[in-house]
Design a protein around this motif. Structure first.
Motif, PDB file in Angstrom:
ATOM      1  N   ILE A  59     -23.912  86.303 -44.554  1.00  0.00           N
ATOM      2  CA  ILE A  59     -24.577  85.426 -43.576  1.00  0.00           C
ATOM      3  C   ILE A  59     -24.464  83.972 -44.022  1.00  0.00           C
ATOM      4  N   GLN A  60     -24.713  83.713 -45.304  1.00  0.00           N
ATOM      5  CA  GLN A  60     -24.601  82.345 -45.812  1.00  0.00           C
ATOM      6  C   GLN A  60     -23.161  81.844 -45.751  1.00  0.00           C
ATOM      7  N   GLN A  61     -22.204  82.727 -45.980  1.00  0.00           N
ATOM      8  CA  GLN A  61     -20.794  82.347 -45.865  1.00  0.00           C
ATOM      9  C   GLN A  61     -20.461  81.943 -44.427  1.00  0.00           C
ATOM     10  N   ILE A  62     -20.964  82.703 -43.462  1.00  0.00           N
ATOM     11  CA  ILE A  62     -20.736  82.371 -42.049  1.00  0.00           C
ATOM     12  C   ILE A  62     -21.398  81.045 -41.701  1.00  0.00           C
ATOM     13  N   MET A  63     -22.621  80.834 -42.181  1.00  0.00           N
ATOM     14  CA  MET A  63     -23.312  79.563 -41.925  1.00  0.00           C
ATOM     15  C   MET A  63     -22.562  78.395 -42.567  1.00  0.00           C
ATOM     16  N   PHE A  64     -22.041  78.608 -43.774  1.00  0.00           N
ATOM     17  CA  PHE A  64     -21.251  77.585 -44.449  1.00  0.00           C
ATOM     18  C   PHE A  64     -20.023  77.227 -43.607  1.00  0.00           C
ATOM     19  N   LEU A  65     -19.293  78.241 -43.189  1.00  0.00           N
ATOM     20  CA  LEU A  65     -18.081  78.009 -42.403  1.00  0.00           C
ATOM     21  C   LEU A  65     -18.395  77.404 -41.036  1.00  0.00           C
ATOM     22  N   LYS A  66     -19.528  77.778 -40.443  1.00  0.00           N
ATOM     23  CA  LYS A  66     -19.955  77.180 -39.170  1.00  0.00           C
ATOM     24  C   LYS A  66     -20.157  75.680 -39.345  1.00  0.00           C
ATOM     25  N   ASN A  67     -20.824  75.298 -40.408  1.00  0.00           N
ATOM     26  CA  ASN A  67     -21.046  73.870 -40.653  1.00  0.00           C
ATOM     27  C   ASN A  67     -19.731  73.126 -40.894  1.00  0.00           C
ATOM     28  N   ILE A  68     -18.818  73.756 -41.612  1.00  0.00           N
ATOM     29  CA  ILE A  68     -17.518  73.134 -41.867  1.00  0.00           C
ATOM     30  C   ILE A  68     -16.743  72.988 -40.555  1.00  0.00           C
ATOM     31  N   ALA A  69     -16.794  74.011 -39.702  1.00  0.00           N
ATOM     32  CA  ALA A  69     -16.111  73.946 -38.407  1.00  0.00           C
ATOM     33  C   ALA A  69     -16.707  72.851 -37.526  1.00  0.00           C
ATOM     34  N   ILE A  70     -18.024  72.736 -37.525  1.00  0.00           N
ATOM     35  CA  ILE A  70     -18.680  71.675 -36.755  1.00  0.00           C
ATOM     36  C   ILE A  70     -18.238  70.304 -37.274  1.00  0.00           C
ATOM     37  N   ALA A  71     -18.153  70.160 -38.590  1.00  0.00           N
ATOM     38  CA  ALA A  71     -17.656  68.902 -39.167  1.00  0.00           C
ATOM     39  C   ALA A  71     -16.252  68.614 -38.654  1.00  0.00           C
ATOM     40  N   GLY A  72     -15.436  69.646 -38.520  1.00  0.00           N
ATOM     41  CA  GLY A  72     -14.096  69.467 -37.977  1.00  0.00           C
ATOM     42  C   GLY A  72     -14.118  68.937 -36.557  1.00  0.00           C
ATOM     43  N   GLY A  73     -15.039  69.435 -35.743  1.00  0.00           N
ATOM     44  CA  GLY A  73     -15.185  68.908 -34.384  1.00  0.00           C
ATOM     45  C   GLY A  73     -15.576  67.443 -34.388  1.00  0.00           C
ATOM     46  N   PHE A  74     -16.486  67.078 -35.273  1.00  0.00           N
ATOM     47  CA  PHE A  74     -16.890  65.677 -35.358  1.00  0.00           C
ATOM     48  C   PHE A  74     -15.756  64.792 -35.886  1.00  0.00           C
ATOM     49  N   ILE A  75     -14.979  65.305 -36.814  1.00  0.00           N
ATOM     50  CA  ILE A  75     -13.839  64.532 -37.326  1.00  0.00           C
ATOM     51  C   ILE A  75     -12.829  64.290 -36.199  1.00  0.00           C
ATOM     52  N   THR A  76     -12.675  65.258 -35.310  1.00  0.00           N
ATOM     53  CA  THR A  76     -11.812  65.061 -34.147  1.00  0.00           C
ATOM     54  C   THR A  76     -12.346  63.932 -33.278  1.00  0.00           C
ATOM     55  N   LEU A  77     -13.660  63.869 -33.087  1.00  0.00           N
ATOM     56  CA  LEU A  77     -14.249  62.765 -32.328  1.00  0.00           C
ATOM     57  C   LEU A  77     -14.042  61.428 -33.046  1.00  0.00           C
ATOM     58  N   VAL A  78     -14.107  61.433 -34.365  1.00  0.00           N
ATOM     59  CA  VAL A  78     -13.848  60.202 -35.123  1.00  0.00           C
ATOM     60  C   VAL A  78     -12.426  59.720 -34.841  1.00  0.00           C
ATOM     61  N   ALA A  79     -11.489  60.648 -34.842  1.00  0.00           N
ATOM     62  CA  ALA A  79     -10.081  60.289 -34.657  1.00  0.00           C
ATOM     63  C   ALA A  79      -9.753  59.896 -33.218  1.00  0.00           C
ATOM     64  N   ARG A  80     -10.329  60.582 -32.242  1.00  0.00           N
ATOM     65  CA  ARG A  80      -9.918  60.412 -30.852  1.00  0.00           C
ATOM     66  C   ARG A  80     -10.906  59.631 -29.994  1.00  0.00           C
ATOM     67  N   GLY A  81     -12.143  59.498 -30.447  1.00  0.00           N
ATOM     68  CA  GLY A  81     -13.147  58.819 -29.640  1.00  0.00           C
ATOM     69  C   GLY A  81     -13.788  59.763 -28.637  1.00  0.00           C
ATOM     70  N   ALA A  82     -14.673  59.215 -27.823  1.00  0.00           N
ATOM     71  CA  ALA A  82     -15.493  60.005 -26.908  1.00  0.00           C
ATOM     72  C   ALA A  82     -14.762  60.453 -25.658  1.00  0.00           C
ATOM     73  N   GLY A  83     -13.765  59.724 -25.262  1.00  0.00           N
ATOM     74  CA  GLY A  83     -13.068  60.055 -24.017  1.00  0.00           C
ATOM     75  C   GLY A  83     -13.567  59.216 -22.863  1.00  0.00           C
ATOM     76  N   GLY A  84     -13.084  59.579 -21.678  1.00  0.00           N
ATOM     77  CA  GLY A  84     -13.291  58.765 -20.479  1.00  0.00           C
ATOM     78  C   GLY A  84     -14.721  58.680 -19.989  1.00  0.00           C
ATOM     79  N   TRP A  85     -15.418  59.785 -19.951  1.00  0.00           N
ATOM     80  CA  TRP A  85     -16.782  59.757 -19.418  1.00  0.00           C
ATOM     81  C   TRP A  85     -17.747  59.493 -20.560  1.00  0.00           C
ATOM     82  N   SER A  86     -17.832  58.240 -20.975  1.00  0.00           N
ATOM     83  CA  SER A  86     -18.692  57.884 -22.097  1.00  0.00           C
ATOM     84  C   SER A  86     -19.092  56.428 -22.031  1.00  0.00           C
TER      85      SER A  86
END
Length: 135
Positions: free
Chosen positions: A104-131
């Motif tokens: 369970i802790q491993q899944i939670m760890f990986l979930k947090n890392i995956a979420i960080a990946g989503g945020f890093i994508t926003l850092v690289a690409r920005g919010a997009g058109g409707w923002s």
């Protein structure tokens, strides 16, 4: 004769809607979690202290989660806020979910890392058109 159509992401309205939906889904976890921490303040502060994190940091955590989450949905200062939330997600993974022998802790760890990946994508690409950032 065949007609080639552009991918859906090349249609500005669909791209804007997808950007907003993605930001909303990514941020919803933080807004809900921050409000939950506010509702269970003493218990959350105690849990933080049990792993060596000062409970005095809880107001900052709640503010980052709620205000940061709303800013991500709105697309306001997206790159800055996404950077902060990515770092927060990685720190939370390491501090609170580092027992990788527990599935369970491993899944939670990986979930947090995956979420960080989503945020890093926003850092690289920005919010997009409707923002707010794109007005």
């Amino acid at each position: 004769m065949s007609t080639v159509t552009a991918p859906l992401t090349h249609t500005p309205a669909l791209r804007g809607a997808a950007d907003l939906a993605g930001r909303t889904l990514l941020a919803s976890l933080f807004v809900i979690s921050g409000l939950g921490k506010l509702a269970a303040y003493a218990g959350t502060a105690g849990y933080m202290e049990s792993v060596g994190v000062p409970g005095a940091l809880l107001p900052l955590v709640i503010a980052l989660e709620v205000v940061g989450g709303v800013a991500i949905v709105a697309g306001y200062r997206t790159r800055i806020v996404a950077s902060l939330l990515a770092a927060f997600s990685i720190a939370s993974a390491v501090i609170f979910h580092s027992n990788l022998g527990d599935q369970i802790q491993q899944i939670m760890f990986l979930k947090n890392i995956a979420i960080a990946g989503g945020f890093i994508t926003l850092v690289a690409r920005g919010a997009g058109g409707w923002s707010v950032d794109n007005r």
